[in-house]
Scaffold this active site. Structure first.
Site, PDB file in Angstrom:
ATOM      1  N   LYS A  91      21.775  30.611  59.334  1.00 55.31           N
ATOM      2  CA  LYS A  91      22.537  29.412  59.699  1.00 55.31           C
ATOM      3  C   LYS A  91      21.780  28.585  60.743  1.00 55.31           C
ATOM      4  O   LYS A  91      22.358  28.081  61.697  1.00 55.31           O
ATOM      5  CB  LYS A  91      23.911  29.803  60.223  1.00 55.31           C
ATOM      6  CG  LYS A  91      24.720  30.570  59.189  1.00 55.31           C
ATOM      7  CD  LYS A  91      26.131  30.809  59.622  1.00 55.31           C
ATOM      8  CE  LYS A  91      26.933  31.615  58.637  1.00 55.31           C
ATOM      9  NZ  LYS A  91      26.844  31.232  57.273  1.00 55.31           N
ATOM     10  N   CYS A  92      20.497  28.418  60.521  1.00 55.97           N
ATOM     11  CA  CYS A  92      19.609  27.737  61.456  1.00 55.97           C
ATOM     12  C   CYS A  92      19.066  26.472  60.803  1.00 55.97           C
ATOM     13  O   CYS A  92      18.960  26.392  59.576  1.00 55.97           O
ATOM     14  CB  CYS A  92      18.463  28.698  61.815  1.00 55.97           C
ATOM     15  SG  CYS A  92      17.165  28.007  62.844  1.00 55.97           S
ATOM     16  N   GLY A  93      18.688  25.503  61.604  1.00 55.41           N
ATOM     17  CA  GLY A  93      18.061  24.305  61.065  1.00 55.41           C
ATOM     18  C   GLY A  93      16.765  24.601  60.330  1.00 55.41           C
ATOM     19  O   GLY A  93      16.341  23.835  59.464  1.00 55.41           O
ATOM     20  N   PHE A  94      16.122  25.729  60.671  1.00 53.27           N
ATOM     21  CA  PHE A  94      14.872  26.117  60.017  1.00 53.27           C
ATOM     22  C   PHE A  94      15.094  27.016  58.793  1.00 53.27           C
ATOM     23  O   PHE A  94      14.136  27.400  58.132  1.00 53.27           O
ATOM     24  CB  PHE A  94      13.947  26.843  61.008  1.00 53.27           C
ATOM     25  CG  PHE A  94      13.495  25.969  62.149  1.00 53.27           C
ATOM     26  CD1 PHE A  94      12.732  24.831  61.921  1.00 53.27           C
ATOM     27  CD2 PHE A  94      13.822  26.297  63.459  1.00 53.27           C
ATOM     28  CE1 PHE A  94      12.310  24.028  62.977  1.00 53.27           C
ATOM     29  CE2 PHE A  94      13.410  25.499  64.518  1.00 53.27           C
ATOM     30  CZ  PHE A  94      12.654  24.358  64.274  1.00 53.27           C
ATOM     31  N   THR A  95      16.342  27.346  58.482  1.00 49.38           N
ATOM     32  CA  THR A  95      16.639  28.244  57.372  1.00 49.38           C
ATOM     33  C   THR A  95      15.998  27.803  56.054  1.00 49.38           C
ATOM     34  O   THR A  95      15.542  28.654  55.290  1.00 49.38           O
ATOM     35  CB  THR A  95      18.161  28.440  57.220  1.00 49.38           C
ATOM     36  OG1 THR A  95      18.659  28.999  58.434  1.00 49.38           O
ATOM     37  CG2 THR A  95      18.500  29.371  56.072  1.00 49.38           C
TER      38      THR A  95
END
Length: 158
Positions: free
Chosen positions: A35-39
């Site tokens: 659930k990360c912007g980098f996912t």
């Protein structure tokens, strides 16, 4: 320095996993989160894995919930997410800590071999460590480094 392939870690199912099975391969070790912007980097990591796996390359994913609680799921939820959302075929291990007193020994060694720009701690999800065939860290990449930007460095090591 200890070879990364000398470590044992927790597999996604909670059993012991021997990184010795990856001895002699080039590795990209990444702390991942769902659930990360980098996912979306999962897509690029999987592309690297598929492109170079037959030449002795492996991506190793280590879920971590230490950054903004962005990996809240259990092992089954994480595996399902990786498989269904990004068709991940590279190994994703059990959830670990990468910083602090409970940091997994693997990550303690990774940081020892290749410190960060201003400090050695892992700063965020999707920090990447490129490991040579000898089990030693060759390079450390920031979370903002896209997987495809690492391809040339992988090529040099294969």
């Amino acid at each position: 320095m200890t070879a990364i392939t000398d470590f044992h870690v927790k597999a996604a199912n909670g059993s012991d996993a021997d990184l010795g099975e990856f001895a002699g391969k080039v590795l990209l070790v990444v702390n991942v989160a769902s659930k990360c912007g980098f996912t979306p980097q999962y897509e690029g990591l999987e592309a690297l894995h598929r492109q170079y796996a037959d030449r002795g390359f492996e991506v190793l994913g280590f879920p971590c919930n230490q950054f903004g609680a962005q990996e809240p799921g259990n092992a089954e939820e994480i595996a399902t997410f990786c498989s269904l959302t990004y068709d991940v075929t590279f190994p994703v291990f059990g959830k670990i800590d990468v910083n602090g007193s409970n940091a997994d020994p693997l990550y303690t060694e990774l940081k020892k071999q290749k410190g960060g720009l201003l400090f050695d701690a892992i700063k965020w999800n999707f920090t990447k460590f490129l490991v040579g065939k000898d089990g030693q860290v060759v390079e450390r990449y920031a979370p903002t480094t896209k997987p495809e930007d690492i391809a040339a460095d992988i090529e040099k090591l294969l």
